[in-house]
Design a protein around this motif. Structure first.
Motif, PDB file in Angstrom:
ATOM      1  N   ILE A 178      41.423  56.907  65.314  1.00  0.00           N
ATOM      2  CA  ILE A 178      42.360  56.381  64.318  1.00  0.00           C
ATOM      3  C   ILE A 178      42.564  54.871  64.501  1.00  0.00           C
ATOM      4  O   ILE A 178      42.729  54.128  63.544  1.00  0.00           O
ATOM      5  N   PHE A 179      42.514  54.409  65.746  1.00  0.00           N
ATOM      6  CA  PHE A 179      42.702  52.984  66.017  1.00  0.00           C
ATOM      7  C   PHE A 179      41.449  52.187  65.684  1.00  0.00           C
ATOM      8  O   PHE A 179      41.547  51.054  65.226  1.00  0.00           O
ATOM      9  N   ALA A 180      40.289  52.774  65.894  1.00  0.00           N
ATOM     10  CA  ALA A 180      39.042  52.096  65.526  1.00  0.00           C
ATOM     11  C   ALA A 180      38.992  51.901  64.016  1.00  0.00           C
ATOM     12  O   ALA A 180      38.694  50.804  63.528  1.00  0.00           O
ATOM     13  N   PHE A 181      39.311  52.949  63.265  1.00  0.00           N
ATOM     14  CA  PHE A 181      39.300  52.839  61.803  1.00  0.00           C
ATOM     15  C   PHE A 181      40.394  51.898  61.305  1.00  0.00           C
ATOM     16  O   PHE A 181      40.179  51.106  60.386  1.00  0.00           O
ATOM     17  N   SER A 182      41.560  51.979  61.912  1.00  0.00           N
ATOM     18  CA  SER A 182      42.658  51.094  61.534  1.00  0.00           C
ATOM     19  C   SER A 182      42.285  49.633  61.804  1.00  0.00           C
ATOM     20  O   SER A 182      42.565  48.748  60.986  1.00  0.00           O
ATOM     21  N   ALA A 183      41.661  49.384  62.947  1.00  0.00           N
ATOM     22  CA  ALA A 183      41.256  48.016  63.298  1.00  0.00           C
ATOM     23  C   ALA A 183      40.272  47.464  62.279  1.00  0.00           C
ATOM     24  O   ALA A 183      40.374  46.298  61.878  1.00  0.00           O
ATOM     25  N   LEU A 184      39.329  48.290  61.851  1.00  0.00           N
ATOM     26  CA  LEU A 184      38.373  47.837  60.833  1.00  0.00           C
ATOM     27  C   LEU A 184      39.101  47.422  59.556  1.00  0.00           C
ATOM     28  O   LEU A 184      38.771  46.403  58.948  1.00  0.00           O
ATOM     29  N   GLY A 185      40.095  48.207  59.166  1.00  0.00           N
ATOM     30  CA  GLY A 185      40.890  47.851  57.994  1.00  0.00           C
ATOM     31  C   GLY A 185      41.654  46.558  58.191  1.00  0.00           C
ATOM     32  O   GLY A 185      41.693  45.699  57.305  1.00  0.00           O
ATOM     33  N   HIS A 186      42.260  46.400  59.351  1.00  0.00           N
ATOM     34  CA  HIS A 186      43.007  45.178  59.642  1.00  0.00           C
ATOM     35  C   HIS A 186      42.105  43.947  59.589  1.00  0.00           C
ATOM     36  O   HIS A 186      42.515  42.890  59.104  1.00  0.00           O
ATOM     37  N   LEU A 187      40.901  44.086  60.112  1.00  0.00           N
ATOM     38  CA  LEU A 187      40.006  42.926  60.217  1.00  0.00           C
ATOM     39  C   LEU A 187      39.244  42.649  58.931  1.00  0.00           C
ATOM     40  O   LEU A 187      38.889  41.506  58.664  1.00  0.00           O
ATOM     41  N   THR A 188      39.014  43.662  58.120  1.00  0.00           N
ATOM     42  CA  THR A 188      38.242  43.449  56.884  1.00  0.00           C
ATOM     43  C   THR A 188      39.127  43.313  55.646  1.00  0.00           C
ATOM     44  O   THR A 188      38.660  42.817  54.620  1.00  0.00           O
ATOM     45  N   GLN A 189      40.364  43.759  55.736  1.00  0.00           N
ATOM     46  CA  GLN A 189      41.272  43.684  54.589  1.00  0.00           C
ATOM     47  C   GLN A 189      42.570  42.966  54.974  1.00  0.00           C
ATOM     48  O   GLN A 189      43.660  43.341  54.545  1.00  0.00           O
ATOM     49  N   ALA A 190      42.415  41.928  55.771  1.00  0.00           N
ATOM     50  CA  ALA A 190      43.580  41.223  56.314  1.00  0.00           C
ATOM     51  C   ALA A 190      44.442  40.600  55.222  1.00  0.00           C
ATOM     52  O   ALA A 190      45.667  40.547  55.351  1.00  0.00           O
ATOM     53  N   GLU A 191      43.814  40.137  54.168  1.00  0.00           N
ATOM     54  CA  GLU A 191      44.575  39.488  53.089  1.00  0.00           C
ATOM     55  C   GLU A 191      45.559  40.465  52.445  1.00  0.00           C
ATOM     56  O   GLU A 191      46.761  40.205  52.359  1.00  0.00           O
ATOM     57  N   GLY A 192      45.048  41.595  51.996  1.00  0.00           N
ATOM     58  CA  GLY A 192      45.902  42.588  51.345  1.00  0.00           C
ATOM     59  C   GLY A 192      46.921  43.192  52.289  1.00  0.00           C
ATOM     60  O   GLY A 192      48.086  43.379  51.932  1.00  0.00           O
TER      61      GLY A 192
END
Length: 138
Positions: free
Chosen positions: A15-29
């Motif tokens: 869950i943290f790996a997937f969450s991190a990807l979201g944080h790093l790739t969708q940081a603007e939103g």
């Protein structure tokens, strides 16, 4: 039983790996959403929390200083829980319930991460891991 410990680590950290990807790739939103919750320097916070989550996930999955990884997840979850999932401030019943569920989920995961921290430091071993615990070296 070592494989069970490895599977548990992967499931906990996924869950943290997937969450991190979201944080790093969708940081603007995500930063805009965090700003709407009153978080200062929201985009920087999103990026920083993404790095914390990613490092914690990698540590736990691969068994590299798993105790440090577990603490990183707690450091990630504590402010997220208190700042982003403020169910006590919500007036809409459905939104209040959603935020409470997220807050409680985070509490449970923090508890699991602290148990993991304790376990690897008491046993001084990480089955199927690349290193032992860091704090056990002192």
């Amino acid at each position: 039983m070592d494989i069970v410990f490895l599977i548990g680590r992967i499931l906990l950290a996924a869950i943290f790996a997937f969450s991190a990807l979201g944080h790093l790739t969708q940081a603007e939103g995500m930063g805009q959403y965090a700003a709407s919750k009153g978080i200062p320097a929201a985009k920087a916070g999103v990026l920083a929390s993404g790095v914390l989550a990613l490092l914690g996930a990698i540590s736990i999955i691969f068994g590299i200083w798993i105790d440090v990884g577990a603490l990183l997840l707690v450091v990630f979850l504590a402010p997220v829980s208190l700042l982003m999932h403020t169910f006590w401030k919500e007036t809409d019943p459905q939104l209040k319930q959603t935020e409470m569920i997220q807050f409680n989920k985070n509490l449970a995961i923090m508890g699991g991460a602290l148990i993991l921290f304790y376990f690897v430091n008491v046993t001084q071993s990480v089955p199927l891991g690349l290193t032992g615990p860091l704090f056990g070296a002192f």
